[in-house]
Design an enzyme around this catalytic site. Structure first.
Site, mmCIF file in Angstrom:
data_model
loop_
_atom_site.group_PDB
_atom_site.id
_atom_site.type_symbol
_atom_site.label_atom_id
_atom_site.label_comp_id
_atom_site.label_asym_id
_atom_site.label_seq_id
_atom_site.Cartn_x
_atom_site.Cartn_y
_atom_site.Cartn_z
ATOM 1 N N CYS A 97 -6.155 -4.758 -0.480
ATOM 2 C CA CYS A 97 -7.559 -5.517 0.114
ATOM 3 C C CYS A 97 -8.089 -4.574 0.790
ATOM 4 O O CYS A 97 -8.896 -3.209 0.491
ATOM 5 C CB CYS A 97 -7.244 -6.469 0.885
ATOM 6 S SG CYS A 97 -8.456 -7.509 1.078
ATOM 7 N N HIS A 211 -3.506 -10.396 -2.021
ATOM 8 C CA HIS A 211 -2.137 -10.564 -1.160
ATOM 9 C C HIS A 211 -1.044 -11.399 -1.782
ATOM 10 O O HIS A 211 -1.205 -12.704 -3.310
ATOM 11 C CB HIS A 211 -2.897 -11.418 -0.160
ATOM 12 C CG HIS A 211 -3.476 -10.363 0.941
ATOM 13 N ND1 HIS A 211 -3.163 -8.995 1.703
ATOM 14 C CD2 HIS A 211 -4.821 -10.517 0.891
ATOM 15 C CE1 HIS A 211 -4.401 -8.730 2.153
ATOM 16 N NE2 HIS A 211 -5.280 -9.177 1.424
#
Ligand code: GLN
Length: 253
Positions: A97, A211
């Site tokens: 990310c 995630h």
């Protein structure tokens, strides 16, 4: 054999349990009798004291815009040369990310600040603030064919070509003509909620929005990263019942 994990910016980029990826890599390697050392690298680290060959796996997690703003200048000024040399030499890395975004040309944050990136991945990222909703939710995606059939990955893989995880990002990432997507979205947003791509892969470096942490429910990816880092293809078995059940259940979310 020794796995030396370079864990970059753990004090800035560790969102939604991303540090769990380092714990999972350490656990899975040690279960195979491999010695593991974790070297934390952050803004106060003099990277000139580290030789690229000393580290065989780099990990960087995600973070809010403010954390990215706090560390990106150090990344550019003090760590860029090390990481570029490491990656161009075939070093293995996983960037999630916020750090994934900073490996591209730039990240334009929600407040309009433009954070220059390392220009390793051919991509750019823009957060449209309240003009476009954040990309939040569970993700199921299918690895691109080359990654799925990569010899080390396919030899170790017993799950198939899917990756599952959770995403929460405002930034929307657009791959350039030389940007190879890691995967194709089956469910979720991925890079930009428009072109059905997720992540990016360049040489032995993976960038992803997943995630979870990503490696918790994707043990095949964890073992691939370890094997690739050490140049081995065979591992002893691990009881992955829980991880495999979690992966398969996630396909139905
Ligand atoms: N701050 C970045 C964004 O909102 C990255 C977020 C993250 O790492 N989860 O897109």
């Amino acid at each position: 054999m020794k796995l030396v994990i370079g864990y970059f910016y753990p004090d800035y980029l560790n969102l939604y349990g991303d540090d769990g990826n380092v714990q999972i890599l350490k656990y899975r390697a040690e279960k195979r009798g491999i010695e593991v050392e974790v070297v934390e690298v952050s803004t106060t680290t003099d990277i000139s004291l580290l030789q690229p060959k000393e580290i065989n796996l780099v990990f960087m997690g995600g973070g809010p815009d403010a954390s990215q703003k706090d560390m990106y200048q150090d990344l550019l000024s003090n760590k860029k040369t090390f990481l570029k040399n490491y990656i161009e030499a075939g070093g293995v890395g996983l960037f999630i990310c916020g750090s994934y975004q900073l490996l591209g040309d730039y990240y334009k944050a929600a407040n309009g600040d433009v954070l220059e990136g390392l220009k390793i991945f051919d991509l750019y990222t823009i957060s449209f603030g309240n003009k476009k909703p954040r990309c939040i939710g569970n993700v199921v995606c299918e690895l691109n064919s080359a990654s799925r059939h990569e010899p080390t990955f396919s030899h170790l893989n017993s799950i198939g070509g899917t990756l599952v995880g959770f995403e929460n990002h405002g930034g929307r990432t657009y791959l350039g003509k030389n940007g190879t997507p890691l995967a194709t979205i089956i469910k979720g947003h991925g890079n930009n909620s428009e072109d059905h791509t997720e992540g990016c892969i360049y040489k032995n470096v993976i960038g992803s929005y997943l995630h979870g942490p990503i490696l918790a429910r994707n043990p095949h990816l964890a073992d691939y990263l370890i094997a690739k880092s050490l140049g081995v293809t065979d591992f002893g078995p691990i009881d992955d019942t829980m991880a495999l059940d979690a992966h398969r259940l996630s396909l139905k979310l």
